[in-house]
Design an enzyme around this catalytic site. Structure first.
Site, PDB file in Angstrom:
ATOM      1  N   TYR A   1       0.851  -1.202   0.000  1.00  0.00           N
ATOM      2  CA  TYR A   1       0.000   0.000   0.000  1.00  0.00           C
ATOM      3  C   TYR A   1       0.889   1.257   0.000  1.00  0.00           C
ATOM      4  CZ  TYR A   1      -4.376   2.554   0.534  1.00  0.00           C
ATOM      5  OH  TYR A   1      -5.459   3.383   0.326  1.00  0.00           O
TER       6      TYR A   1
ATOM      7  N   LYS B   1      -3.282   8.504   2.936  1.00  0.00           N
ATOM      8  CA  LYS B   1      -4.507   8.283   3.730  1.00  0.00           C
ATOM      9  C   LYS B   1      -4.340   8.825   5.152  1.00  0.00           C
ATOM     10  CE  LYS B   1      -7.252   6.127   0.766  1.00  0.00           C
ATOM     11  NZ  LYS B   1      -8.311   6.908   0.082  1.00  0.00           N
TER      12      LYS B   1
HETATM   13  P1  NAD Z   1     -12.840   3.258  -7.976  1.00  0.00           P
HETATM   14  O1  NAD Z   1     -11.755   2.961  -8.948  1.00  0.00           O
HETATM   15  O2  NAD Z   1     -14.186   2.808  -8.316  1.00  0.00           O
HETATM   16  O3  NAD Z   1     -12.872   4.803  -7.623  1.00  0.00           O
HETATM   17  C1  NAD Z   1     -11.718   5.598  -7.576  1.00  0.00           C
HETATM   18  C2  NAD Z   1     -12.100   6.920  -8.207  1.00  0.00           C
HETATM   19  O4  NAD Z   1     -11.011   7.843  -8.142  1.00  0.00           O
HETATM   20  C3  NAD Z   1     -12.487   6.777  -9.679  1.00  0.00           C
HETATM   21  O5  NAD Z   1     -13.783   7.266  -9.880  1.00  0.00           O
HETATM   22  C4  NAD Z   1     -11.462   7.633 -10.393  1.00  0.00           C
HETATM   23  O6  NAD Z   1     -12.008   8.276 -11.530  1.00  0.00           O
HETATM   24  C5  NAD Z   1     -11.126   8.620  -9.293  1.00  0.00           C
HETATM   25  N1  NAD Z   1      -9.890   9.366  -9.555  1.00  0.00           N
HETATM   26  C6  NAD Z   1      -8.600   8.940  -9.556  1.00  0.00           C
HETATM   27  N2  NAD Z   1      -7.774   9.937  -9.913  1.00  0.00           N
HETATM   28  C7  NAD Z   1      -8.542  11.039 -10.116  1.00  0.00           C
HETATM   29  C8  NAD Z   1      -8.296  12.385 -10.512  1.00  0.00           C
HETATM   30  N3  NAD Z   1      -7.060  12.822 -10.786  1.00  0.00           N
HETATM   31  N4  NAD Z   1      -9.346  13.238 -10.611  1.00  0.00           N
HETATM   32  C9  NAD Z   1     -10.602  12.817 -10.366  1.00  0.00           C
HETATM   33  N5  NAD Z   1     -10.900  11.566  -9.990  1.00  0.00           N
HETATM   34  C10 NAD Z   1      -9.887  10.684  -9.875  1.00  0.00           C
HETATM   35  O7  NAD Z   1     -12.340   2.598  -6.594  1.00  0.00           O
HETATM   36  P2  NAD Z   1     -12.941   2.679  -5.105  1.00  0.00           P
HETATM   37  O8  NAD Z   1     -12.354   1.510  -4.425  1.00  0.00           O
HETATM   38  O9  NAD Z   1     -14.399   2.856  -5.134  1.00  0.00           O
HETATM   39  O10 NAD Z   1     -12.219   3.983  -4.498  1.00  0.00           O
HETATM   40  C11 NAD Z   1     -12.914   5.048  -3.896  1.00  0.00           C
HETATM   41  C12 NAD Z   1     -12.221   5.468  -2.605  1.00  0.00           C
HETATM   42  O11 NAD Z   1     -12.346   4.423  -1.652  1.00  0.00           O
HETATM   43  C13 NAD Z   1     -10.735   5.750  -2.755  1.00  0.00           C
HETATM   44  O12 NAD Z   1     -10.391   6.870  -1.952  1.00  0.00           O
HETATM   45  C14 NAD Z   1     -10.106   4.502  -2.167  1.00  0.00           C
HETATM   46  O13 NAD Z   1      -8.819   4.776  -1.667  1.00  0.00           O
HETATM   47  C15 NAD Z   1     -11.089   4.223  -1.056  1.00  0.00           C
HETATM   48  N6  NAD Z   1     -11.038   2.873  -0.486  1.00  0.00           N
HETATM   49  C16 NAD Z   1     -11.113   1.776  -1.304  1.00  0.00           C
HETATM   50  C17 NAD Z   1     -11.063   0.501  -0.732  1.00  0.00           C
HETATM   51  C18 NAD Z   1     -11.103  -0.742  -1.598  1.00  0.00           C
HETATM   52  O14 NAD Z   1     -10.653  -1.794  -1.149  1.00  0.00           O
HETATM   53  N7  NAD Z   1     -11.639  -0.677  -2.812  1.00  0.00           N
HETATM   54  C19 NAD Z   1     -10.965   0.353   0.656  1.00  0.00           C
HETATM   55  C20 NAD Z   1     -10.906   1.503   1.461  1.00  0.00           C
HETATM   56  C21 NAD Z   1     -10.947   2.755   0.871  1.00  0.00           C
HETATM   57  O1  0WE Z   2      -7.171   2.787  -1.775  1.00  0.00           O
HETATM   58  C1  0WE Z   2      -7.138   1.731  -2.367  1.00  0.00           C
HETATM   59  C2  0WE Z   2      -6.655   1.676  -3.808  1.00  0.00           C
HETATM   60  C3  0WE Z   2      -6.018   2.958  -4.236  1.00  0.00           C
HETATM   61  C4  0WE Z   2      -5.251   2.936  -5.529  1.00  0.00           C
HETATM   62  C5  0WE Z   2      -5.284   1.914  -6.459  1.00  0.00           C
HETATM   63  C6  0WE Z   2      -4.534   2.027  -7.639  1.00  0.00           C
HETATM   64  C7  0WE Z   2      -4.468   0.939  -8.666  1.00  0.00           C
HETATM   65  C8  0WE Z   2      -4.120   1.466 -10.040  1.00  0.00           C
HETATM   66  C9  0WE Z   2      -4.480   4.041  -5.774  1.00  0.00           C
HETATM   67  N1  0WE Z   2      -3.745   4.172  -6.890  1.00  0.00           N
HETATM   68  C10 0WE Z   2      -3.767   3.203  -7.823  1.00  0.00           C
HETATM   69  N2  0WE Z   2      -2.999   3.367  -8.940  1.00  0.00           N
HETATM   70  C11 0WE Z   2      -3.078   2.545 -10.014  1.00  0.00           C
HETATM   71  O2  0WE Z   2      -2.340   2.725 -11.006  1.00  0.00           O
HETATM   72  N3  0WE Z   2      -7.513   0.589  -1.713  1.00  0.00           N
HETATM   73  C12 0WE Z   2      -7.791   0.663  -0.303  1.00  0.00           C
HETATM   74  C13 0WE Z   2      -7.551  -0.748  -2.345  1.00  0.00           C
HETATM   75  C14 0WE Z   2      -6.225  -1.394  -2.103  1.00  0.00           C
HETATM   76  O3  0WE Z   2      -5.148  -1.063  -2.845  1.00  0.00           O
HETATM   77  C15 0WE Z   2      -4.074  -1.773  -2.345  1.00  0.00           C
HETATM   78  C16 0WE Z   2      -4.490  -2.547  -1.262  1.00  0.00           C
HETATM   79  C17 0WE Z   2      -5.872  -2.299  -1.104  1.00  0.00           C
HETATM   80  C18 0WE Z   2      -6.756  -2.877  -0.057  1.00  0.00           C
HETATM   81  C19 0WE Z   2      -2.745  -1.775  -2.757  1.00  0.00           C
HETATM   82  C20 0WE Z   2      -1.831  -2.584  -2.100  1.00  0.00           C
HETATM   83  C21 0WE Z   2      -2.234  -3.348  -1.018  1.00  0.00           C
HETATM   84  C22 0WE Z   2      -3.557  -3.345  -0.599  1.00  0.00           C
END
Ligand code: NAD
Ligand code: 0WE
Length: 263
Positions: free
Chosen positions: A158, A165
């Site tokens: 991560y 974060k």
């Molecule tokens: P997702 O890919 O569906 O959403 C991520 C969003 O970020 C997308 O809509 C993308 O367009 C947007 N984004 C990235 N760069 C951008 C930029 N420069 N300008 C505008 N938008 C931008 O994935 P998600 O998992 O729904 O992520 C949403 C949030 O939840 C993120 O902050 C992620 O860190 C957080 N989160 C995700 C998880 C997980 O496991 N999926 C867990 C905890 C927190």
């Molecule tokens: O916040 C996230 C994902 C955020 C994310 C994911 C990507 C993939 C594609 C941010 N930047 C990028 N850039 C890319 O090019 N999560 C909480 C999901 C997530 O991501 C991980 C996790 C978990 C959980 C990455 C490593 C280890 C665990």
């Protein structure tokens, strides 16, 4: 009548119907909120417009917004003003770091540029939205962001996102102190891992999901609907006493130091 009746929400971060922001939109729509959306770029526009229409919002309430651009962020609120006289809820569900910095040894793979991008897109953008939306935000309003527990304890790969974060979570507290006197609340939801687009490129995500389910008291992973319901509650007047807080929606995994065997 839903518990968000009369509220207007701007949702930033829908990329697909698996997005956490989509689950939040679904719950807020069900509870009676009116919704507007942003999309990162033209590639994502049609998907966001389709989602918006499903939630009773027309294309006119969908705005382009790459959060690295102050002009585009301002454009969202300029556009919104043509339709709404105020906004009650802003949902920030955006995170990004360069993919090659989310794979490997933290000290070795982290660069000045990757650090800057991760913090700008994943943390500063929440402040930027609050700044640009400030004059439209109504008393009783609520800002929400999405975070992940790797801000508090290390998770392999991560990496720089963990630092971003941690910064985002601190911004929840500072924004809450900043906007609280105006009756605006600011909170974060710390979600357990969910398979979304942002998770799709991550190596060994399946085994992370399995390990998380095994560790958590509920013995399963959580859904975007569960995050959505928590978000709807936190954004509503039911949560009028809660601000500056990070609420975990992770099946309890954060509270367990060592996984219990299933008998
Ligand atoms: P997702 O890919 O569906 O959403 C991520 C969003 O970020 C997308 O809509 C993308 O367009 C947007 N984004 C990235 N760069 C951008 C930029 N420069 N300008 C505008 N938008 C931008 O994935 P998600 O998992 O729904 O992520 C949403 C949030 O939840 C993120 O902050 C992620 O860190 C957080 N989160 C995700 C998880 C997980 O496991 N999926 C867990 C905890 C927190
Ligand atoms: O916040 C996230 C994902 C955020 C994310 C994911 C990507 C993939 C594609 C941010 N930047 C990028 N850039 C890319 O090019 N999560 C909480 C999901 C997530 O991501 C991980 C996790 C978990 C959980 C990455 C490593 C280890 C665990």
């Amino acid at each position: 009548m839903g518990f968000l009746a009369g509220k207007r929400a701007l949702i930033v971060g829908v990329a697909s119907n698996k997005s956490i922001a989509y689950g939040i939109a679904e719950a807020m729509h069900r509870e009676g909120a009116e919704l507007a959306f942003t999309y990162q770029n033209d590639k994502l526009k049609s998907r966001v417009v389709k989602a918006a229409e499903g939630f009773g919002s027309s294309e006119a309430l969908c705005f382009p917004c790459d959060v690295t651009s102050d002009d585009e962020i301002q454009g969202v609120f300029d556009g919104l003003k043509q339709h709404w006289d105020g906004v009650d809820i802003i949902v920030h569900a955006v995170g990004f770091a360069p993919g090659d910095e989310l794979d490997g040894n933290f000290v070795d793979v982290t660069s000045r540029d990757g650090f800057r991008m991760a913090h700008e897109i994943s943390s500063y953008s929440f402040v930027a939205l609050a700044k640009a939306g400030h004059d439209m935000l109504r008393s009783g309003g609520s800002l929400l962001t999405l975070t992940y527990h790797a801000s508090q304890q290390t998770v392999p790969n991560y990496n720089v996102m963990g630092l971003a974060k941690a910064s985002l979570e601190a911004s929840v507290r500072y924004m809450a102190s900043s906007l609280g006197p105006e009756g605006i609340r600011v909170n974060g939801i710390s979600a357990g891992p969910i398979r979304t687009l942002a998770a799709s490129g991550i190596k060994k995500f399946r085994s992370m999901l399995d390990a998380n389910a095994a560790k958590s008291p509920l013995k399963r992973n959580i859904t975007i609907a569960e995050v959505g319901n928590t978000a709807a509650f936190l954004a509503s007047d039911l949560a009028s006493g809660i601000t500056g807080e990070i609420t975990y929606v992770d099946g309890g995994a954060r509270t367990v130091a060592m996984a219990f065997d299933e008998e």
